[in-house]
Motif scaffolding. Structure first.
Motif, PDB file in Angstrom:
ATOM      1  N   TYR A 129       0.835  -1.206   0.000  1.00  0.00           N
ATOM      2  CA  TYR A 129       0.000   0.000   0.000  1.00  0.00           C
ATOM      3  C   TYR A 129       0.868   1.254   0.000  1.00  0.00           C
ATOM      4  CZ  TYR A 129      -3.500   3.390   1.542  1.00  0.00           C
ATOM      5  OH  TYR A 129      -4.320   4.481   1.630  1.00  0.00           O
ATOM      6  N   ASP A 130       1.861   1.283   0.882  1.00  0.00           N
ATOM      7  CA  ASP A 130       2.716   2.470   0.996  1.00  0.00           C
ATOM      8  C   ASP A 130       3.502   2.728  -0.285  1.00  0.00           C
ATOM      9  OD1 ASP A 130       1.878   2.970   3.547  1.00  0.00           O
ATOM     10  OD2 ASP A 130       3.592   2.028   4.533  1.00  0.00           O
ATOM     11  N   VAL A 131       4.017   1.660  -0.890  1.00  0.00           N
ATOM     12  CA  VAL A 131       4.814   1.823  -2.110  1.00  0.00           C
ATOM     13  C   VAL A 131       3.952   2.347  -3.252  1.00  0.00           C
ATOM     14  CG1 VAL A 131       6.091   0.583  -3.901  1.00  0.00           C
ATOM     15  CG2 VAL A 131       6.559   0.111  -1.497  1.00  0.00           C
ATOM     16  N   LEU A 132       2.783   1.750  -3.433  1.00  0.00           N
ATOM     17  CA  LEU A 132       1.919   2.157  -4.537  1.00  0.00           C
ATOM     18  C   LEU A 132       1.306   3.542  -4.323  1.00  0.00           C
ATOM     19  CD1 LEU A 132       0.044  -1.170  -5.384  1.00  0.00           C
ATOM     20  CD2 LEU A 132       1.732   0.002  -6.788  1.00  0.00           C
ATOM     21  N   MET A 133       1.014   3.875  -3.075  1.00  0.00           N
ATOM     22  CA  MET A 133       0.341   5.141  -2.794  1.00  0.00           C
ATOM     23  C   MET A 133       1.311   6.302  -2.588  1.00  0.00           C
ATOM     24  SD  MET A 133      -2.949   4.644  -2.902  1.00  0.00           S
ATOM     25  CE  MET A 133      -3.762   5.912  -1.931  1.00  0.00           C
ATOM     26  N   ASN A 134       2.599   6.034  -2.636  1.00  0.00           N
ATOM     27  CA  ASN A 134       3.588   7.098  -2.462  1.00  0.00           C
ATOM     28  C   ASN A 134       3.372   8.179  -3.522  1.00  0.00           C
ATOM     29  OD1 ASN A 134       5.802   8.726  -2.109  1.00  0.00           O
ATOM     30  ND2 ASN A 134       7.326   7.132  -2.507  1.00  0.00           N
ATOM     31  N   PRO A 135       3.067   9.421  -3.127  1.00  0.00           N
ATOM     32  CA  PRO A 135       2.730  10.457  -4.110  1.00  0.00           C
ATOM     33  C   PRO A 135       3.939  11.098  -4.786  1.00  0.00           C
ATOM     34  CG  PRO A 135       2.613  11.376  -1.910  1.00  0.00           C
ATOM     35  CD  PRO A 135       2.928   9.906  -1.742  1.00  0.00           C
ATOM     36  N   GLU A 136       5.150  10.778  -4.330  1.00  0.00           N
ATOM     37  CA  GLU A 136       6.332  11.447  -4.866  1.00  0.00           C
ATOM     38  C   GLU A 136       6.758  10.839  -6.201  1.00  0.00           C
ATOM     39  OE1 GLU A 136       9.475  11.533  -2.044  1.00  0.00           O
ATOM     40  OE2 GLU A 136       8.263  12.441  -0.460  1.00  0.00           O
ATOM     41  N   ARG A 137       7.321  11.687  -7.051  1.00  0.00           N
ATOM     42  CA  ARG A 137       7.857  11.218  -8.326  1.00  0.00           C
ATOM     43  C   ARG A 137       9.099  10.366  -8.064  1.00  0.00           C
ATOM     44  NH1 ARG A 137       8.026  13.608 -13.657  1.00  0.00           N
ATOM     45  NH2 ARG A 137       7.110  15.522 -12.827  1.00  0.00           N
ATOM     46  N   VAL A 138       9.173   9.217  -8.713  1.00  0.00           N
ATOM     47  CA  VAL A 138      10.320   8.323  -8.557  1.00  0.00           C
ATOM     48  C   VAL A 138      11.115   8.340  -9.857  1.00  0.00           C
ATOM     49  CG1 VAL A 138      11.079   5.966  -8.092  1.00  0.00           C
ATOM     50  CG2 VAL A 138       9.013   6.861  -6.984  1.00  0.00           C
ATOM     51  N   PRO A 139      12.397   8.713  -9.812  1.00  0.00           N
ATOM     52  CA  PRO A 139      13.179   8.759 -11.055  1.00  0.00           C
ATOM     53  C   PRO A 139      13.328   7.377 -11.668  1.00  0.00           C
ATOM     54  CG  PRO A 139      14.602   9.010  -9.136  1.00  0.00           C
ATOM     55  CD  PRO A 139      13.190   9.090  -8.633  1.00  0.00           C
ATOM     56  N   SER A 140      13.211   7.307 -12.986  1.00  0.00           N
ATOM     57  CA  SER A 140      13.352   6.037 -13.687  1.00  0.00           C
ATOM     58  C   SER A 140      14.820   5.635 -13.743  1.00  0.00           C
ATOM     59  CB  SER A 140      12.796   6.144 -15.109  1.00  0.00           C
ATOM     60  OG  SER A 140      11.425   6.462 -15.078  1.00  0.00           O
ATOM     61  N   VAL A 141      15.046   4.352 -13.577  1.00  0.00           N
ATOM     62  CA  VAL A 141      16.408   3.824 -13.655  1.00  0.00           C
ATOM     63  C   VAL A 141      16.626   3.274 -15.059  1.00  0.00           C
ATOM     64  CG1 VAL A 141      18.032   2.134 -12.757  1.00  0.00           C
ATOM     65  CG2 VAL A 141      16.410   3.248 -11.211  1.00  0.00           C
ATOM     66  N   VAL A 142      17.623   3.793 -15.747  1.00  0.00           N
ATOM     67  CA  VAL A 142      17.933   3.321 -17.097  1.00  0.00           C
ATOM     68  C   VAL A 142      19.010   2.253 -16.992  1.00  0.00           C
ATOM     69  CG1 VAL A 142      18.752   3.952 -19.384  1.00  0.00           C
ATOM     70  CG2 VAL A 142      17.344   5.562 -18.076  1.00  0.00           C
ATOM     71  N   ALA A 143      18.615   1.027 -17.224  1.00  0.00           N
ATOM     72  CA  ALA A 143      19.561  -0.087 -17.130  1.00  0.00           C
ATOM     73  C   ALA A 143      20.220  -0.332 -18.481  1.00  0.00           C
ATOM     74  CB  ALA A 143      18.830  -1.346 -16.668  1.00  0.00           C
ATOM     75  N   GLY A 144      21.351  -1.021 -18.478  1.00  0.00           N
ATOM     76  CA  GLY A 144      22.062  -1.293 -19.719  1.00  0.00           C
ATOM     77  C   GLY A 144      21.661  -2.597 -20.373  1.00  0.00           C
ATOM     78  N   TRP A 145      20.705  -3.303 -19.749  1.00  0.00           N
ATOM     79  CA  TRP A 145      20.280  -4.617 -20.239  1.00  0.00           C
ATOM     80  C   TRP A 145      19.857  -4.558 -21.700  1.00  0.00           C
ATOM     81  CZ3 TRP A 145      15.513  -6.309 -22.045  1.00  0.00           C
ATOM     82  CH2 TRP A 145      15.309  -7.697 -22.084  1.00  0.00           C
ATOM     83  N   HIS A 146      19.075  -3.547 -22.059  1.00  0.00           N
ATOM     84  CA  HIS A 146      18.515  -3.486 -23.410  1.00  0.00           C
ATOM     85  C   HIS A 146      19.573  -3.234 -24.473  1.00  0.00           C
ATOM     86  CE1 HIS A 146      18.889   0.704 -22.285  1.00  0.00           C
ATOM     87  NE2 HIS A 146      18.609   1.080 -23.511  1.00  0.00           N
ATOM     88  N   GLU A 147      20.640  -2.527 -24.114  1.00  0.00           N
ATOM     89  CA  GLU A 147      21.664  -2.206 -25.105  1.00  0.00           C
ATOM     90  C   GLU A 147      22.392  -3.455 -25.595  1.00  0.00           C
ATOM     91  OE1 GLU A 147      22.213   0.188 -26.913  1.00  0.00           O
ATOM     92  OE2 GLU A 147      20.921   1.669 -25.952  1.00  0.00           O
ATOM     93  N   HIS A 148      22.513  -4.445 -24.721  1.00  0.00           N
ATOM     94  CA  HIS A 148      23.146  -5.699 -25.142  1.00  0.00           C
ATOM     95  C   HIS A 148      22.396  -6.294 -26.330  1.00  0.00           C
ATOM     96  CE1 HIS A 148      24.678  -9.779 -25.154  1.00  0.00           C
ATOM     97  NE2 HIS A 148      23.467 -10.240 -24.894  1.00  0.00           N
ATOM     98  N   PHE A 149      21.072  -6.298 -26.255  1.00  0.00           N
ATOM     99  CA  PHE A 149      20.280  -6.892 -27.326  1.00  0.00           C
ATOM    100  C   PHE A 149      20.250  -5.998 -28.567  1.00  0.00           C
ATOM    101  CE2 PHE A 149      18.680  -9.097 -23.559  1.00  0.00           C
ATOM    102  CZ  PHE A 149      18.848 -10.407 -23.976  1.00  0.00           C
ATOM    103  N   ASN A 150      20.317  -4.688 -28.376  1.00  0.00           N
ATOM    104  CA  ASN A 150      20.437  -3.805 -29.541  1.00  0.00           C
ATOM    105  C   ASN A 150      21.746  -4.074 -30.279  1.00  0.00           C
ATOM    106  OD1 ASN A 150      18.007  -2.336 -29.480  1.00  0.00           O
ATOM    107  ND2 ASN A 150      18.786  -0.950 -27.913  1.00  0.00           N
ATOM    108  N   ASN A 151      22.809  -4.300 -29.515  1.00  0.00           N
ATOM    109  CA  ASN A 151      24.106  -4.599 -30.133  1.00  0.00           C
ATOM    110  C   ASN A 151      24.069  -5.929 -30.878  1.00  0.00           C
ATOM    111  OD1 ASN A 151      25.234  -2.237 -29.127  1.00  0.00           O
ATOM    112  ND2 ASN A 151      25.986  -3.213 -27.255  1.00  0.00           N
ATOM    113  N   VAL A 152      23.402  -6.917 -30.289  1.00  0.00           N
ATOM    114  CA  VAL A 152      23.280  -8.217 -30.955  1.00  0.00           C
ATOM    115  C   VAL A 152      22.497  -8.065 -32.259  1.00  0.00           C
ATOM    116  CG1 VAL A 152      22.273 -10.534 -30.801  1.00  0.00           C
ATOM    117  CG2 VAL A 152      23.458  -9.559 -28.829  1.00  0.00           C
TER     118      VAL A 152
END
Length: 264
Positions: A105-128
């Motif tokens: 409940y607390d996590v979902l109802m938290n009204p503050e903006r949460v910065p998105s984390v950009v992971a490098g996982w997707h770039e591996h597949f773009n390179n492939v």
């Protein structure tokens, strides 16, 4: 009818804030009624344990097999550590459940903006996808490669599964998991989606991992899954020949139609 909440909802709604996030969170919590989808990581770990237990003839300890559950902390990737308490067992269990659900409940109802984390996982597949040698491979081989990459992605989890069973961690562990991938529903979807997207040179985005993990796991076990159009398209196209048709749809009326058919 069960409409579970998952940790993906917390991730996917993190861009919203203030009243918009709270209104959406309230709707999710009300509809889910405490039901959760287990962490896809835990689901595929359990799938791998089942395979390794069978291959090495090692009895696996009884485990909760329900992917959709009311259990406290079901959607966590790591098992909660219960604090020492002098409470009676029944009251301690109730306290654990209340703590788990109040956390959701607390996590979902938290009204503050949460910065998105950009992971490098997707770039591996773009390179492939851009690799000339990979692009020269046949369509069938790319599908095989997708499954192999999926197994490679989760190999450390496979090692953990083997160790938990007392199974020797051998060099052929990856080969064993690959050979039995059809018997692991969520891992199979994961591998087939990777192969399909690589085969079609789709551009990979940071949030694709969340979509493939959670929607793929849901598709493997749920009766009906509603997703946005792009995810629906690649899940349907990569579904292949299975015992049942792909449960993923992009529109709510289609979901209602599928549910009506199931209830007939």
């Amino acid at each position: 009818m069960i409409v579970p909440v998952s940790s993906a909802h917390a991730l996917e709604t993190s861009a919203l804030y203030n009243e918009r996030r709270q209104n959406l969170a309230a709707t999710i919590l009300r509809i889910s009624r405490g039901w959760q989808m287990r962490s896809p990581v835990m689901v595929r770990m359990r799938e791998m344990k089942g395979v390794l237990s069978d291959v090495y003839s090692v009895p696996a300890a009884p485990d909760e097999l329900d992917v959709f559950s009311l259990a406290a902390g079901a959607m966590d990737t790591k098992r909660r550590v219960a604090s020492a308490s002098d409470l009676p067992p029944g009251l301690a269990k109730l306290t654990n459940r209340l703590t788990a659900f109040s956390t959701i409940y607390d996590v979902l109802m938290n009204p503050e903006r949460v910065p998105s984390v950009v992971a490098g996982w997707h770039e591996h597949f773009n390179n492939v996808s851009r690799d000339p040698e990979f692009r020269a491979r046949s369509s069938k081989q790319k599908s095989i490669d997708g499954r192999a990459m999926a197994v490679s992605d989760v190999l450390q989890e496979g090692v953990a599964a083997a160790l938990s069973l007392g199974v020797p961690v051998e060099e052929r562990l990856a080969s064993v998991l690959y050979a039995r991938i059809d018997s692991m529903p969520s891992l199979r979807v994961y591998g087939d989606v990777i192969g399909h997207r690589l085969k079609n040179r789709a551009k990979w985005e940071p949030n694709d991992l969340i979509d493939i993990l959670f929607l793929g796991c849901a598709a493997a076990y749920a009766d009906v899954v509603v997703a946005e159009r792009t995810a629906t398209d690649y899940l349907q196209r990569s579904w292949g020949s299975r015992d049942r048709s792909c449960p993923v749809v992009a529109k709510l009326p289609e979901a209602v139609g599928k549910l009506s058919h199931l209830l007939d």
